[in-house]
Design an enzyme around this catalytic site. Structure first.
Site, PDB file in Angstrom:
ATOM      1  N   GLU A  46       0.837  -1.209   0.000  1.00  0.00           N
ATOM      2  CA  GLU A  46       0.000   0.000   0.000  1.00  0.00           C
ATOM      3  C   GLU A  46       0.872   1.260   0.000  1.00  0.00           C
ATOM      4  O   GLU A  46       0.852   2.068   0.924  1.00  0.00           O
ATOM      5  CB  GLU A  46      -0.953  -0.002   1.201  1.00  0.00           C
ATOM      6  CG  GLU A  46      -1.999  -1.093   1.120  1.00  0.00           C
ATOM      7  CD  GLU A  46      -3.057  -1.019   2.210  1.00  0.00           C
ATOM      8  OE1 GLU A  46      -4.208  -1.419   1.953  1.00  0.00           O
ATOM      9  OE2 GLU A  46      -2.725  -0.558   3.327  1.00  0.00           O
TER      10      GLU A  46
ATOM     11  N   GLU B 207      -6.387  -6.524  -2.036  1.00  0.00           N
ATOM     12  CA  GLU B 207      -6.921  -6.703  -0.679  1.00  0.00           C
ATOM     13  C   GLU B 207      -8.390  -6.307  -0.651  1.00  0.00           C
ATOM     14  O   GLU B 207      -8.771  -5.287  -1.219  1.00  0.00           O
ATOM     15  CB  GLU B 207      -6.187  -5.828   0.348  1.00  0.00           C
ATOM     16  CG  GLU B 207      -4.853  -6.319   0.797  1.00  0.00           C
ATOM     17  CD  GLU B 207      -4.317  -5.497   1.971  1.00  0.00           C
ATOM     18  OE1 GLU B 207      -5.140  -4.958   2.758  1.00  0.00           O
ATOM     19  OE2 GLU B 207      -3.095  -5.389   2.098  1.00  0.00           O
TER      20      GLU B 207
END
Length: 479
Positions: free
Chosen positions: A318, A420
Protein backbone atom coordinates in the site's frame (compact mmCIF):
# COMPACT_ATOMS: atom_id res chain seq x y z
CA UNK A 1 -0.32 -10.74 73.90
CA UNK A 2 -3.62 -8.87 73.53
CA UNK A 3 -3.38 -6.16 70.85
CA UNK A 4 -4.75 -2.70 71.61
CA UNK A 5 -6.94 -2.05 68.54
CA UNK A 6 -7.43 1.54 69.64
CA UNK A 7 -3.75 2.39 69.55
CA UNK A 8 -2.62 4.98 66.92
CA UNK A 9 -0.72 2.24 65.09
CA UNK A 10 -3.82 0.13 64.50
CA UNK A 11 -6.01 3.17 63.92
CA UNK A 12 -3.70 4.18 61.04
CA UNK A 13 -3.78 0.66 59.65
CA UNK A 14 -7.56 0.68 59.82
CA UNK A 15 -7.66 3.97 57.95
CA UNK A 16 -5.39 2.57 55.23
CA UNK A 17 -7.64 -0.47 54.90
CA UNK A 18 -10.67 1.77 54.47
CA UNK A 19 -8.83 3.83 51.84
CA UNK A 20 -7.82 0.65 50.03
CA UNK A 21 -11.40 -0.65 50.04
CA UNK A 22 -12.66 2.67 48.66
CA UNK A 23 -9.99 2.59 45.95
CA UNK A 24 -10.93 -0.95 44.94
CA UNK A 25 -14.60 0.04 44.79
CA UNK A 26 -13.73 2.99 42.56
CA UNK A 27 -11.76 0.75 40.21
CA UNK A 28 -14.61 -1.77 40.02
CA UNK A 29 -17.09 1.05 39.37
CA UNK A 30 -14.83 2.45 36.64
CA UNK A 31 -14.56 -0.94 34.95
CA UNK A 32 -18.31 -1.41 35.23
CA UNK A 33 -18.95 2.01 33.71
CA UNK A 34 -16.52 1.30 30.87
CA UNK A 35 -18.23 -2.02 30.20
CA UNK A 36 -21.55 -0.21 30.28
CA UNK A 37 -20.33 2.34 27.77
CA UNK A 38 -19.10 -0.47 25.53
CA UNK A 39 -22.40 -2.25 25.94
CA UNK A 40 -24.27 0.88 24.94
CA UNK A 41 -22.14 1.02 21.78
CA UNK A 42 -23.38 -2.46 20.77
CA UNK A 43 -26.12 -1.35 18.41
CA UNK A 44 -28.55 -2.92 16.02
CA UNK A 45 -28.51 -2.47 12.24
CA UNK A 46 -29.81 0.97 11.35
CA UNK A 47 -28.63 2.61 14.57
CA UNK A 48 -25.87 5.24 14.15
CA UNK A 49 -22.53 4.26 15.65
CA UNK A 50 -19.71 5.99 13.75
CA UNK A 51 -18.74 8.81 11.39
CA UNK A 52 -17.16 7.53 8.18
CA UNK A 53 -14.80 9.75 6.18
CA UNK A 54 -13.93 8.66 2.64
CA UNK A 55 -11.50 11.00 0.87
CA UNK A 56 -11.38 10.89 -2.92
CA UNK A 57 -7.79 12.11 -2.71
CA UNK A 58 -5.28 11.31 -0.03
CA UNK A 59 -2.45 13.11 -1.83
CA UNK A 60 -2.84 16.79 -2.76
CA UNK A 61 -0.58 19.33 -4.38
CA UNK A 62 0.78 21.81 -1.86
CA UNK A 63 0.10 24.77 -4.14
CA UNK A 64 -2.59 26.59 -2.17
CA UNK A 65 -5.26 25.65 -4.74
CA UNK A 66 -5.66 21.88 -4.92
CA UNK A 67 -8.82 20.45 -3.37
CA UNK A 68 -10.02 17.07 -2.13
CA UNK A 69 -13.63 15.90 -2.00
CA UNK A 70 -14.49 13.95 1.16
CA UNK A 71 -17.62 11.89 1.72
CA UNK A 72 -19.01 12.13 5.26
CA UNK A 73 -21.52 9.51 6.41
CA UNK A 74 -23.13 8.53 9.68
CA UNK A 75 -23.03 4.72 9.57
CA UNK A 76 -24.30 1.73 11.54
CA UNK A 77 -22.41 -1.37 12.62
CA UNK A 78 -22.76 -2.84 9.12
CA UNK A 79 -21.08 0.23 7.58
CA UNK A 80 -24.36 1.37 6.04
CA UNK A 81 -25.49 4.98 6.01
CA UNK A 82 -28.18 5.88 8.53
CA UNK A 83 -29.98 8.38 6.31
CA UNK A 84 -32.27 9.81 9.00
CA UNK A 85 -29.57 10.25 11.68
CA UNK A 86 -29.27 13.88 12.72
CA UNK A 87 -26.07 14.98 14.46
CA UNK A 88 -23.98 18.06 15.06
CA UNK A 89 -20.61 17.07 13.60
CA UNK A 90 -17.46 19.00 14.38
CA UNK A 91 -14.64 18.82 11.83
CA UNK A 92 -11.09 19.42 13.11
CA UNK A 93 -8.09 19.97 10.82
CA UNK A 94 -4.43 19.66 11.78
CA UNK A 95 -2.00 20.76 9.09
CA UNK A 96 -1.85 23.28 6.27
CA UNK A 97 -5.38 23.10 4.86
CA UNK A 98 -8.83 24.61 5.29
CA UNK A 99 -12.45 23.66 4.76
CA UNK A 100 -13.88 25.71 1.88
CA UNK A 101 -17.23 24.01 1.43
CA UNK A 102 -19.65 21.64 3.11
CA UNK A 103 -22.58 20.61 0.94
CA UNK A 104 -25.82 22.40 1.85
CA UNK A 105 -24.10 24.36 4.65
CA UNK A 106 -23.51 28.12 4.59
CA UNK A 107 -20.09 28.36 6.23
CA UNK A 108 -20.57 32.09 6.78
CA UNK A 109 -23.35 31.28 9.21
CA UNK A 110 -21.20 28.94 11.33
CA UNK A 111 -19.28 30.33 14.29
CA UNK A 112 -16.07 28.37 13.86
CA UNK A 113 -13.11 29.03 11.58
CA UNK A 114 -11.64 27.39 8.46
CA UNK A 115 -10.05 24.53 10.40
CA UNK A 116 -12.83 23.84 12.95
CA UNK A 117 -16.44 23.63 11.80
CA UNK A 118 -19.50 22.41 13.67
CA UNK A 119 -22.44 21.78 11.35
CA UNK A 120 -25.74 19.86 11.45
CA UNK A 121 -25.67 16.71 9.30
CA UNK A 122 -28.53 14.40 8.41
CA UNK A 123 -27.20 11.06 7.22
CA UNK A 124 -24.38 12.33 5.03
CA UNK A 125 -22.75 15.31 3.39
CA UNK A 126 -19.81 16.25 1.16
CA UNK A 127 -16.88 18.31 2.38
CA UNK A 128 -14.26 20.10 0.27
CA UNK A 129 -10.77 20.57 1.70
CA UNK A 130 -8.25 22.95 0.16
CA UNK A 131 -4.51 22.42 0.61
CA UNK A 132 -2.14 25.15 1.71
CA UNK A 133 1.19 25.89 0.10
CA UNK A 134 3.46 23.63 2.15
CA UNK A 135 4.35 19.94 2.12
CA UNK A 136 3.24 17.79 5.02
CA UNK A 137 0.42 15.72 6.49
CA UNK A 138 -3.12 16.96 7.01
CA UNK A 139 -5.29 15.14 9.54
CA UNK A 140 -9.06 15.53 9.47
CA UNK A 141 -11.20 14.30 12.37
CA UNK A 142 -15.00 14.35 12.60
CA UNK A 143 -16.58 14.10 16.05
CA UNK A 144 -20.14 13.98 17.35
CA UNK A 145 -21.82 13.07 20.58
CA UNK A 146 -22.20 9.28 21.09
CA UNK A 147 -20.51 8.42 17.75
CA UNK A 148 -17.08 6.99 17.12
CA UNK A 149 -14.76 9.58 15.56
CA UNK A 150 -14.05 9.49 11.84
CA UNK A 151 -10.47 10.23 10.75
CA UNK A 152 -8.41 10.45 7.59
CA UNK A 153 -4.95 11.65 6.55
CA UNK A 154 -3.96 13.54 3.41
CA UNK A 155 -0.38 14.15 2.30
CA UNK A 156 0.52 17.36 0.48
CA UNK A 157 3.33 17.21 -2.06
CA UNK A 158 5.22 19.50 -4.42
CA UNK A 159 6.41 17.28 -7.28
CA UNK A 160 9.54 18.31 -9.12
CA UNK A 161 10.81 17.28 -12.54
CA UNK A 162 10.78 13.48 -12.77
CA UNK A 163 14.14 11.71 -13.15
CA UNK A 164 14.15 8.27 -14.72
CA UNK A 165 15.43 5.30 -12.74
CA UNK A 166 16.43 3.62 -16.02
CA UNK A 167 16.48 4.36 -19.74
CA UNK A 168 15.57 0.78 -20.60
CA UNK A 169 12.14 0.11 -22.05
CA UNK A 170 10.06 -2.44 -20.16
CA UNK A 171 7.17 -4.47 -21.56
CA UNK A 172 4.89 -5.56 -18.69
CA UNK A 173 4.60 -9.32 -18.31
CA UNK A 174 1.17 -10.95 -18.39
CA UNK A 175 -0.20 -13.03 -15.53
CA UNK A 176 -0.87 -16.60 -16.58
CA UNK A 177 -4.50 -17.40 -15.84
CA UNK A 178 -6.87 -15.81 -13.37
CA UNK A 179 -6.17 -15.38 -9.65
CA UNK A 180 -8.51 -16.22 -6.79
CA UNK A 181 -6.18 -15.61 -3.89
CA UNK A 182 -6.11 -15.30 -0.11
CA UNK A 183 -3.67 -13.62 2.27
CA UNK A 184 -3.40 -16.05 5.19
CA UNK A 185 -0.20 -14.77 6.81
CA UNK A 186 -1.81 -15.15 10.26
CA UNK A 187 -2.04 -18.95 9.84
CA UNK A 188 1.18 -19.90 11.71
CA UNK A 189 0.18 -17.64 14.62
CA UNK A 190 -3.29 -19.16 14.79
CA UNK A 191 -1.90 -22.69 14.65
CA UNK A 192 0.64 -21.87 17.40
CA UNK A 193 -2.34 -21.09 19.65
CA UNK A 194 -3.88 -24.47 18.89
CA UNK A 195 -6.48 -23.33 16.37
CA UNK A 196 -7.64 -25.94 13.86
CA UNK A 197 -9.90 -25.72 10.83
CA UNK A 198 -12.70 -27.82 9.42
CA UNK A 199 -15.15 -27.80 6.53
CA UNK A 200 -18.61 -29.29 7.00
CA UNK A 201 -17.35 -31.13 10.08
CA UNK A 202 -14.26 -32.59 8.40
CA UNK A 203 -10.93 -31.37 9.85
CA UNK A 204 -8.31 -30.24 7.36
CA UNK A 205 -5.39 -27.97 6.57
CA UNK A 206 -6.65 -24.42 5.99
CA UNK A 207 -4.66 -24.17 2.76
CA UNK A 208 -6.17 -27.36 1.37
CA UNK A 209 -9.68 -26.28 2.37
CA UNK A 210 -9.24 -22.99 0.53
CA UNK A 211 -7.92 -24.82 -2.54
CA UNK A 212 -10.94 -27.15 -2.51
CA UNK A 213 -13.19 -24.07 -2.71
CA UNK A 214 -11.53 -22.61 -5.79
CA UNK A 215 -8.58 -20.61 -4.44
CA UNK A 216 -5.39 -21.01 -6.45
CA UNK A 217 -3.01 -18.41 -4.98
CA UNK A 218 -1.77 -17.59 -1.46
CA UNK A 219 -0.30 -14.23 -0.42
CA UNK A 220 2.18 -13.86 2.45
CA UNK A 221 3.54 -10.68 4.01
CA UNK A 222 7.15 -10.51 5.16
CA UNK A 223 8.77 -8.13 7.64
CA UNK A 224 12.52 -7.55 7.95
CA UNK A 225 13.00 -8.18 11.68
CA UNK A 226 9.55 -8.65 13.22
CA UNK A 227 11.01 -10.19 16.41
CA UNK A 228 12.39 -6.78 17.45
CA UNK A 229 10.88 -5.23 20.58
CA UNK A 230 9.05 -2.72 18.36
CA UNK A 231 8.47 -5.19 15.54
CA UNK A 232 5.35 -6.96 14.37
CA UNK A 233 5.93 -10.06 16.51
CA UNK A 234 8.30 -9.28 19.43
CA UNK A 235 10.32 -12.28 20.51
CA UNK A 236 8.47 -14.68 18.19
CA UNK A 237 9.21 -13.37 14.72
CA UNK A 238 6.07 -14.42 12.88
CA UNK A 239 6.17 -13.31 9.23
CA UNK A 240 9.98 -13.30 9.16
CA UNK A 241 11.99 -15.11 6.51
CA UNK A 242 12.04 -18.48 8.29
CA UNK A 243 8.28 -18.51 8.88
CA UNK A 244 7.75 -17.40 5.28
CA UNK A 245 9.94 -20.22 3.97
CA UNK A 246 7.97 -22.78 5.97
CA UNK A 247 4.65 -21.42 4.69
CA UNK A 248 5.95 -21.25 1.12
CA UNK A 249 6.67 -24.99 1.25
CA UNK A 250 3.09 -25.67 2.32
CA UNK A 251 1.72 -23.48 -0.47
CA UNK A 252 3.73 -25.19 -3.17
CA UNK A 253 3.02 -28.65 -1.73
CA UNK A 254 -0.68 -27.86 -2.14
CA UNK A 255 -0.09 -27.07 -5.81
CA UNK A 256 -0.91 -23.38 -5.40
CA UNK A 257 0.88 -20.24 -6.52
CA UNK A 258 2.58 -17.77 -4.22
CA UNK A 259 2.55 -13.96 -3.92
CA UNK A 260 5.16 -12.45 -1.59
CA UNK A 261 4.37 -9.05 -0.07
CA UNK A 262 7.49 -7.12 1.05
CA UNK A 263 6.60 -4.54 3.71
CA UNK A 264 10.23 -3.33 3.96
CA UNK A 265 9.64 -2.63 7.63
CA UNK A 266 9.82 -4.45 10.97
CA UNK A 267 6.16 -3.59 11.49
CA UNK A 268 2.98 -3.00 9.49
CA UNK A 269 3.44 -0.79 6.44
CA UNK A 270 0.40 1.03 5.06
CA UNK A 271 -0.58 4.56 3.97
CA UNK A 272 -0.37 5.80 7.58
CA UNK A 273 3.01 4.26 8.44
CA UNK A 274 5.93 3.13 6.31
CA UNK A 275 8.74 3.08 8.86
CA UNK A 276 12.11 1.77 7.74
CA UNK A 277 13.57 -1.32 9.43
CA UNK A 278 15.65 -0.59 12.56
CA UNK A 279 18.73 -2.03 10.86
CA UNK A 280 18.52 0.62 8.10
CA UNK A 281 18.02 3.67 10.31
CA UNK A 282 20.77 6.26 9.84
CA UNK A 283 21.97 4.98 6.47
CA UNK A 284 22.65 7.45 3.70
CA UNK A 285 20.48 7.09 0.62
CA UNK A 286 23.02 5.14 -1.45
CA UNK A 287 23.48 2.64 1.38
CA UNK A 288 19.73 2.46 1.95
CA UNK A 289 19.09 1.48 -1.67
CA UNK A 290 21.77 -1.22 -1.43
CA UNK A 291 20.29 -2.54 1.83
CA UNK A 292 16.86 -2.83 0.24
CA UNK A 293 18.32 -4.53 -2.82
CA UNK A 294 20.47 -6.93 -0.78
CA UNK A 295 17.58 -7.87 1.50
CA UNK A 296 15.32 -8.55 -1.47
CA UNK A 297 17.98 -10.72 -3.09
CA UNK A 298 18.54 -12.65 0.16
CA UNK A 299 14.85 -13.44 0.60
CA UNK A 300 14.35 -14.40 -3.02
CA UNK A 301 17.52 -16.52 -3.09
CA UNK A 302 16.56 -18.53 -0.02
CA UNK A 303 13.05 -19.11 -1.31
CA UNK A 304 14.38 -20.19 -4.69
CA UNK A 305 16.91 -22.53 -3.07
CA UNK A 306 14.12 -24.55 -1.45
CA UNK A 307 12.06 -24.66 -4.63
CA UNK A 308 9.48 -22.06 -3.62
CA UNK A 309 10.27 -19.04 -5.79
CA UNK A 310 7.37 -16.54 -5.58
CA UNK A 311 5.26 -16.36 -8.72
CA UNK A 312 4.51 -12.71 -7.96
CA UNK A 313 6.08 -10.10 -5.67
CA UNK A 314 4.79 -6.84 -4.24
CA UNK A 315 7.61 -4.30 -3.90
CA UNK A 316 6.06 -2.58 -0.91
CA UNK A 317 2.63 -2.69 0.70
CA UNK A 318 0.00 0.00 0.00
CA UNK A 319 2.67 2.45 -1.10
CA UNK A 320 0.56 5.32 -2.45
CA UNK A 321 2.09 7.48 0.31
CA UNK A 322 5.53 6.02 -0.33
CA UNK A 323 7.62 3.50 1.59
CA UNK A 324 10.73 3.36 3.78
CA UNK A 325 9.97 6.74 5.31
CA UNK A 326 11.21 9.45 5.33
CA UNK A 327 13.52 8.83 2.35
CA UNK A 328 10.86 7.18 0.21
CA UNK A 329 7.87 9.26 1.30
CA UNK A 330 5.52 10.46 -1.43
CA UNK A 331 7.01 13.95 -0.95
CA UNK A 332 10.22 12.53 -2.44
CA UNK A 333 8.98 10.99 -5.68
CA UNK A 334 12.40 10.51 -7.27
CA UNK A 335 13.74 8.80 -4.15
CA UNK A 336 10.64 6.64 -3.89
CA UNK A 337 11.04 5.53 -7.50
CA UNK A 338 14.68 4.62 -6.89
CA UNK A 339 13.80 2.53 -3.84
CA UNK A 340 11.07 0.69 -5.73
CA UNK A 341 13.52 0.09 -8.56
CA UNK A 342 16.06 -1.36 -6.10
CA UNK A 343 13.40 -3.85 -5.00
CA UNK A 344 12.43 -4.70 -8.57
CA UNK A 345 16.08 -5.30 -9.48
CA UNK A 346 16.49 -7.52 -6.43
CA UNK A 347 13.55 -9.69 -7.49
CA UNK A 348 14.58 -9.89 -11.13
CA UNK A 349 18.22 -10.69 -10.29
CA UNK A 350 17.05 -13.95 -8.73
CA UNK A 351 13.94 -14.67 -10.78
CA UNK A 352 13.47 -12.74 -14.05
CA UNK A 353 10.09 -14.39 -14.68
CA UNK A 354 8.48 -13.32 -11.38
CA UNK A 355 5.61 -10.87 -11.83
CA UNK A 356 6.00 -7.47 -10.12
CA UNK A 357 3.00 -5.75 -8.53
CA UNK A 358 2.82 -2.15 -7.35
CA UNK A 359 0.26 -2.15 -4.55
CA UNK A 360 -1.63 1.01 -3.67
CA UNK A 361 -4.69 1.34 -1.41
CA UNK A 362 -7.07 3.61 -3.41
CA UNK A 363 -9.69 1.13 -4.60
CA UNK A 364 -12.13 3.90 -5.44
CA UNK A 365 -9.87 6.95 -5.64
CA UNK A 366 -9.16 7.31 -9.34
CA UNK A 367 -7.45 10.73 -9.32
CA UNK A 368 -5.15 9.59 -6.53
CA UNK A 369 -4.32 6.32 -8.26
CA UNK A 370 -3.49 8.16 -11.49
CA UNK A 371 -1.25 10.62 -9.63
CA UNK A 372 0.85 7.79 -8.21
CA UNK A 373 0.98 5.68 -11.37
CA UNK A 374 1.67 8.65 -13.65
CA UNK A 375 4.62 9.64 -11.48
CA UNK A 376 6.06 6.13 -11.36
CA UNK A 377 5.55 5.71 -15.10
CA UNK A 378 7.23 9.05 -15.79
CA UNK A 379 10.24 7.75 -13.86
CA UNK A 380 10.16 4.47 -15.86
CA UNK A 381 9.69 2.19 -12.85
CA UNK A 382 9.18 -1.30 -14.35
CA UNK A 383 6.20 -3.33 -13.09
CA UNK A 384 3.54 -5.70 -14.36
CA UNK A 385 0.37 -5.45 -12.25
CA UNK A 386 -1.53 -2.63 -10.54
CA UNK A 387 -2.87 -3.86 -7.21
CA UNK A 388 -5.63 -2.00 -5.32
CA UNK A 389 -6.93 -2.37 -1.78
CA UNK A 390 -10.69 -2.03 -1.48
CA UNK A 391 -12.41 -1.57 1.86
CA UNK A 392 -15.73 0.30 1.48
CA UNK A 393 -15.21 2.27 4.68
CA UNK A 394 -12.12 4.01 3.26
CA UNK A 395 -12.17 3.46 -0.50
CA UNK A 396 -15.61 4.43 -1.71
CA UNK A 397 -18.53 2.55 -3.22
CA UNK A 398 -18.37 -0.55 -5.42
CA UNK A 399 -19.22 1.73 -8.34
CA UNK A 400 -16.13 3.82 -7.47
CA UNK A 401 -14.03 0.65 -7.56
CA UNK A 402 -15.52 -0.44 -10.87
CA UNK A 403 -14.94 2.93 -12.51
CA UNK A 404 -11.39 3.17 -11.17
CA UNK A 405 -10.38 -0.30 -12.36
CA UNK A 406 -11.93 0.33 -15.78
CA UNK A 407 -10.04 3.60 -16.17
CA UNK A 408 -6.72 2.18 -15.02
CA UNK A 409 -7.09 -0.82 -17.34
CA UNK A 410 -7.61 1.52 -20.32
CA UNK A 411 -5.01 4.10 -19.28
CA UNK A 412 -1.98 1.90 -18.49
CA UNK A 413 -0.26 -1.09 -20.07
CA UNK A 414 -0.32 -3.11 -16.86
CA UNK A 415 -3.03 -5.53 -15.78
CA UNK A 416 -5.17 -4.64 -12.75
CA UNK A 417 -6.45 -6.52 -9.71
CA UNK A 418 -7.87 -6.16 -6.20
CA UNK A 419 -4.95 -7.02 -3.94
CA UNK A 420 -6.92 -6.70 -0.68
CA UNK A 421 -10.58 -6.78 0.31
CA UNK A 422 -12.86 -8.45 2.86
CA UNK A 423 -16.47 -7.34 2.57
CA UNK A 424 -18.89 -7.52 -0.38
CA UNK A 425 -17.21 -10.69 -1.58
CA UNK A 426 -19.34 -11.50 -4.61
CA UNK A 427 -19.65 -7.87 -5.67
CA UNK A 428 -15.93 -7.15 -5.40
CA UNK A 429 -14.98 -10.24 -7.36
CA UNK A 430 -17.51 -9.49 -10.09
CA UNK A 431 -15.65 -6.19 -10.54
CA UNK A 432 -12.14 -7.60 -10.08
CA UNK A 433 -12.57 -10.16 -12.87
CA UNK A 434 -14.29 -7.95 -15.44
CA UNK A 435 -12.15 -4.85 -16.06
CA UNK A 436 -12.17 -4.03 -19.80
CA UNK A 437 -9.59 -5.11 -22.37
CA UNK A 438 -9.02 -8.51 -20.75
CA UNK A 439 -6.84 -6.67 -18.23
CA UNK A 440 -8.54 -8.04 -15.06
CA UNK A 441 -6.34 -10.46 -13.11
CA UNK A 442 -8.50 -11.30 -10.07
CA UNK A 443 -8.35 -10.77 -6.33
CA UNK A 444 -6.80 -11.56 -2.94
CA UNK A 445 -9.03 -11.60 0.12
CA UNK A 446 -7.24 -10.33 3.23
CA UNK A 447 -6.92 -12.71 6.19
CA UNK A 448 -10.14 -14.70 5.70
CA UNK A 449 -9.18 -17.16 8.46
CA UNK A 450 -9.70 -14.78 11.34
CA UNK A 451 -10.63 -11.17 10.60
CA UNK A 452 -13.70 -9.13 9.66
CA UNK A 453 -15.93 -11.30 7.49
CA UNK A 454 -13.81 -14.43 7.75
CA UNK A 455 -14.69 -17.59 5.85
CA UNK A 456 -14.17 -19.53 9.09
CA UNK A 457 -15.87 -18.87 12.42
CA UNK A 458 -13.81 -18.25 15.56
CA UNK A 459 -13.88 -21.96 16.32
CA UNK A 460 -12.27 -22.73 12.95
CA UNK A 461 -15.42 -24.11 11.32
CA UNK A 462 -16.13 -22.99 7.75
CA UNK A 463 -19.17 -20.80 7.23
CA UNK A 464 -21.44 -19.61 4.42
CA UNK A 465 -18.88 -17.05 3.19
CA UNK A 466 -16.57 -19.86 2.07
CA UNK A 467 -19.33 -21.35 -0.07
CA UNK A 468 -19.40 -18.22 -2.24
CA UNK A 469 -16.03 -19.01 -3.80
CA UNK A 470 -16.58 -22.21 -5.83
CA UNK A 471 -19.14 -20.28 -7.89
CA UNK A 472 -16.75 -17.36 -8.40
CA UNK A 473 -13.98 -19.72 -9.49
CA UNK A 474 -16.27 -21.49 -11.95
CA UNK A 475 -17.79 -18.29 -13.37
CA UNK A 476 -14.44 -16.63 -14.06
CA UNK A 477 -12.39 -19.65 -15.13
CA UNK A 478 -10.02 -19.84 -12.17
CA UNK A 479 -7.88 -22.98 -12.38
Amino acid sequence: MIKNLNSPRYANRKNWIIVLIILICCIIASISNAQGRRARRVTLPGQPIEIQLTPYKTTMLGNGRDTALISVKIIDKDVKEVANAQKLITFHIKGDARIINIHNVNLKETTNNDTVRTVPVTGSCWLVLQAGSSRGIIKLDATADSLYTGSTEIHTVQPGTPHRVTNANYAPRKVQGKILGADISFLPELESKGETFSDNGTPGDAIEILKAHGFNYIRLRIFNEPANSKGYSPGKGFCDLEHTKAMAKRIKAAGMKFLLDFHYSDYWADPQQQNKPAAWVGQDFTTLKKSLYDYTVKVMTELKAQGTTPDMVQVGNEINHGMVWPDGAINNLDSLAQLIYSGVKGVKTVSPSTIIMLHIALGGQNAEARFFLDNMTARKVPFDVIGLSYYPKWHGTPEDLKNNMADLAKRYKQEVMVAEYSQLKQEVNDIAFTAPGNKAVGSFIWEPLSTWEGVFARDGKSNAYLNIYPGIAKEYGVK
